[in-house]
Design an enzyme around this catalytic site. Sequence first.
Site, PDB file in Angstrom:
ATOM      1  N   GLU A 109      -5.617  -3.352  -5.430  1.00  0.00           N
ATOM      2  CA  GLU A 109      -5.873  -4.782  -5.282  1.00  0.00           C
ATOM      3  C   GLU A 109      -6.682  -5.090  -4.024  1.00  0.00           C
ATOM      4  OE1 GLU A 109      -1.467  -5.219  -5.683  1.00  0.00           O
ATOM      5  OE2 GLU A 109      -1.790  -6.556  -4.009  1.00  0.00           O
ATOM      6  N   CYS A 126     -10.027  -8.228   2.192  1.00  0.00           N
ATOM      7  CA  CYS A 126      -9.002  -7.235   2.519  1.00  0.00           C
ATOM      8  C   CYS A 126      -9.084  -6.170   1.423  1.00  0.00           C
ATOM      9  CB  CYS A 126      -7.643  -7.924   2.541  1.00  0.00           C
ATOM     10  SG  CYS A 126      -6.293  -6.798   2.801  1.00  0.00           S
ATOM     11  N   CYS A 181       0.396   4.505  -1.682  1.00  0.00           N
ATOM     12  CA  CYS A 181       0.457   4.981  -0.298  1.00  0.00           C
ATOM     13  C   CYS A 181       1.634   5.939  -0.164  1.00  0.00           C
ATOM     14  CB  CYS A 181       0.617   3.815   0.674  1.00  0.00           C
ATOM     15  SG  CYS A 181       0.568   4.347   2.405  1.00  0.00           S
ATOM     16  N   CYS A 240       6.726   2.956   4.134  1.00  0.00           N
ATOM     17  CA  CYS A 240       7.312   1.931   5.008  1.00  0.00           C
ATOM     18  C   CYS A 240       8.247   1.043   4.164  1.00  0.00           C
ATOM     19  CB  CYS A 240       6.212   1.085   5.653  1.00  0.00           C
ATOM     20  SG  CYS A 240       5.009   2.073   6.549  1.00  0.00           S
ATOM     21  N   CYS A 254       7.231  -2.525   2.689  1.00  0.00           N
ATOM     22  CA  CYS A 254       5.907  -2.662   2.079  1.00  0.00           C
ATOM     23  C   CYS A 254       5.931  -2.360   0.579  1.00  0.00           C
ATOM     24  CB  CYS A 254       4.940  -1.723   2.790  1.00  0.00           C
ATOM     25  SG  CYS A 254       3.334  -1.599   1.992  1.00  0.00           S
ATOM     26  N   CYS A 307       0.264  -6.452   0.626  1.00  0.00           N
ATOM     27  CA  CYS A 307      -0.384  -5.424  -0.174  1.00  0.00           C
ATOM     28  C   CYS A 307       0.572  -4.758  -1.161  1.00  0.00           C
ATOM     29  CB  CYS A 307      -1.011  -4.380   0.723  1.00  0.00           C
ATOM     30  SG  CYS A 307       0.143  -3.487   1.770  1.00  0.00           S
TER      31      CYS A 307
HETATM   32  N1  SAH Z   1      -1.597   1.330   5.800  1.00  0.00           N
HETATM   33  C1  SAH Z   1      -2.174   0.518   6.791  1.00  0.00           C
HETATM   34  C2  SAH Z   1      -2.994  -0.625   6.249  1.00  0.00           C
HETATM   35  C3  SAH Z   1      -2.486  -1.343   5.049  1.00  0.00           C
HETATM   36  S1  SAH Z   1      -1.050  -2.326   5.278  1.00  0.00           S
HETATM   37  C4  SAH Z   1      -1.121   0.039   7.754  1.00  0.00           C
HETATM   38  O1  SAH Z   1       0.060   0.181   7.472  1.00  0.00           O
HETATM   39  O2  SAH Z   1      -1.506  -0.456   8.807  1.00  0.00           O
HETATM   40  C5  SAH Z   1      -1.700  -3.742   6.152  1.00  0.00           C
HETATM   41  C6  SAH Z   1      -0.680  -4.425   7.047  1.00  0.00           C
HETATM   42  O3  SAH Z   1       0.285  -5.122   6.243  1.00  0.00           O
HETATM   43  C7  SAH Z   1       0.098  -3.460   7.931  1.00  0.00           C
HETATM   44  O4  SAH Z   1       0.184  -3.964   9.246  1.00  0.00           O
HETATM   45  C8  SAH Z   1       1.449  -3.454   7.267  1.00  0.00           C
HETATM   46  O5  SAH Z   1       2.463  -3.034   8.146  1.00  0.00           O
HETATM   47  C9  SAH Z   1       1.563  -4.889   6.792  1.00  0.00           C
HETATM   48  N2  SAH Z   1       2.588  -5.151   5.782  1.00  0.00           N
HETATM   49  C10 SAH Z   1       2.991  -4.348   4.770  1.00  0.00           C
HETATM   50  N3  SAH Z   1       3.959  -4.965   4.039  1.00  0.00           N
HETATM   51  C11 SAH Z   1       4.169  -6.167   4.617  1.00  0.00           C
HETATM   52  C12 SAH Z   1       5.032  -7.262   4.328  1.00  0.00           C
HETATM   53  N4  SAH Z   1       5.890  -7.227   3.308  1.00  0.00           N
HETATM   54  N5  SAH Z   1       4.968  -8.345   5.125  1.00  0.00           N
HETATM   55  C13 SAH Z   1       4.093  -8.407   6.170  1.00  0.00           C
HETATM   56  N6  SAH Z   1       3.261  -7.407   6.490  1.00  0.00           N
HETATM   57  C14 SAH Z   1       3.293  -6.287   5.720  1.00  0.00           C
HETATM   58 FE1  SF4 Z   2       1.333   2.457   3.481  1.00  0.00          FE
HETATM   59 FE2  SF4 Z   2       2.303   0.009   3.295  1.00  0.00          FE
HETATM   60 FE3  SF4 Z   2       3.089   1.606   5.289  1.00  0.00          FE
HETATM   61 FE4  SF4 Z   2       0.569   0.612   5.264  1.00  0.00          FE
HETATM   62  S1  SF4 Z   2       2.481  -0.547   5.442  1.00  0.00           S
HETATM   63  S2  SF4 Z   2       1.209   2.735   5.670  1.00  0.00           S
HETATM   64  S3  SF4 Z   2       0.188   0.582   3.042  1.00  0.00           S
HETATM   65  S4  SF4 Z   2       3.481   1.964   3.106  1.00  0.00           S
END
Ligand code: SAH
Ligand code: SF4
Length: 369
Positions: free
Chosen positions: A113, A127, A134, A138, A141, A358
Amino acid sequence: METIETRPISLRPSAAPARLKPPVSVLDLSLEELRLNLATHGQPTYRAEQVWKGLYGSLAAGTDAVTTLPAPIKSLLNEELPMPVLAPISSTRADDGATHKILFKLYDGRAVESVLMRYEDGRATVCVSSQAGCAMGCVFCATGMGGFDRNLSAGEIVGQILYFARELHAEGRKLTNIVYMGMGEPLANLRAVWRSIENLHEPKGMNFSPRRITVSTVGLVPQIRKFAEYPLPVNLAISLHAADDELRSSMMPVNNRWPVSELVAAAKEYTERTRRRISFEYALIADSNSSVAQARALAALLRGMLCHVNLIRLNKVPGSPLRPPTAEETRAFQRELEAAGIPCTVRLERGADILAACGQLRIEHALAT
Ligand code: SAH
Ligand code: SF4
């Protein structure tokens, strides 16, 4: 919220063939590689520049739409270097149409997306996703919850950006910023990510300024060091989300490999080497990382560094108990950082009602099919 299903499709993994790499596309190549490629077919070098100007400069929808090219070259490109498959299968708008999110189906049935955010001051940010899924896991996420499918090619990354650049162009607007904050960990796919940046920057095409590009990483320390060596002044954002190892490891498994102290040391090195400010992303989660004491710990960790903190109130993910703190707690956190002299902003929640965090659209779609 308005969702348009443009095509019925199954995203179940069994629907996807096992091939790992997408076919090489014209958007994967650098301008020089395209010149060499066309030269092997007896074509003069200016043809490559015509392709480049057409696709990146005039934003033609594909090589067939580049009006300066003769038909035999179009067929050659279609056969040898086809445009990447990026079929919009779901399209969602929010914020009165200013935010547009698309789920693209790739050549192998995987889906990623991308989101376009228009701002009233004229800016427009895309974006973009760097991987399908991934592997970083995390806990907050949606992408992490869905697991890892594969790396995107440079062409698949560029293709997402050009798609929205064309949408803006049709409205008489311009793309002004690109953030690698969609699905996936960009620094785990650094080669393709860097190629995509170089292609967008190429002066004979889009000539997009690297200063308007931000790559966000979960904190892969060796890749951050590598990134610091790269010649273009692209912005780097690090997803920190906690100032102590116990909490960060519980939220982000990557912290077991590169703990906070190593990550912050690499960030410091980066700012000293590049003389560029680094951004730290901090998603505020209620009853977890959002207390005033944690703001103090964060300030102590970052004191003296050339940096900026982006506070993001957690986007709720369906099925997860995690939630954002109250507006008052958010302000208290921000005040504490500011009092300690750490520059910070609370990032506007765009498209929260279309699940802008995301990975969420993909999950929604998979549940619905
Ligand atoms: N993998 C990379 C980039 C993609 S995620 C990273 O983790 O930085 C982009 C941003 O969205 C990151 O800062 C991530 O921690 C944040 N993110 C992911 N899930 C989220 C959520 N549910 N609420 C707010 N930020 C979130
Ligand atoms: Fe991957 Fe989501 Fe963690 Fe970014 S925040 S590294 S997209 S699992």
